[in-house]
Design a protein around this motif. Sequence first.
Motif: not given
Length: 257
Positions: A103, A117, A123, A180
């Motif tokens: 993502a 996501a 991510r 992330v």
Amino acid sequence: MDFENILIKQKENLAVLTINRPSKLNALNKVTIEELHTAFKSLNEDSDVKVIIITGSGEKAFVAGADISEFANFNVEEGTELARKGQEILFDFVQNLGTPVIAAVNGFALGGGLELAMAAHFRVASTNAKMGLPEVSLGVIPGYGGTQRLPQLVGKGKAMEMIMTAGMISAEEAKDCGLVNYVVEQEELLPLCEKLASKITRNSSVAISAAIKAINANYTNCVNGYSVEIEQFGVSFGTEDFKEGTTAFLEKRKPNF
């Protein structure tokens, strides 16, 4: 494939899937969810595609959430079916896809956008990204896997805080809590994702798919992840990729998967 709300660009072994509803900040409506399912399914079945990047069009949003206008008047049964079908055809589907999904979070990833996501295998975010699950401010809870995947990624306490406050966190905060993997300037977002994808494509797609199954098993109720790992490890020995990989290693050359 012709779609109303998504774009697909293929380059060698990489496919970039872009949600294209900029006037709605790429919000997920019924049509977009169904189109994403069709696109992911088709790309997963394409042997030339080894990695998929999912992102949003424009610079403001990855996906700003679900299209609330579509379900504001739903009753209990309709709301239940909305979550069940959405998880089945898109969010769970992406998480369990055999092809790796990255993502590229370019801007707002809220509600269903953050849930999408999180369904990806990992991510990367732009510095202007903002992430959150604001559903309780609307009198509802995350329904596309948010209450399950967020604690898995950031821990129970942080997930409780994010969901109960309905607040947003910055890209750096998301990186600090493990939501992330990387944060880069927006112009560097897709190039970094493509660089990571290039590293992935050098390896065995068969083995990567098996690894995805084993990793996901650890987060599945009533499934022994270690047993799935053992099973998938054993199955690997019967593949052509195993023969090529080990032969290449012994012959001191790069494998040709």
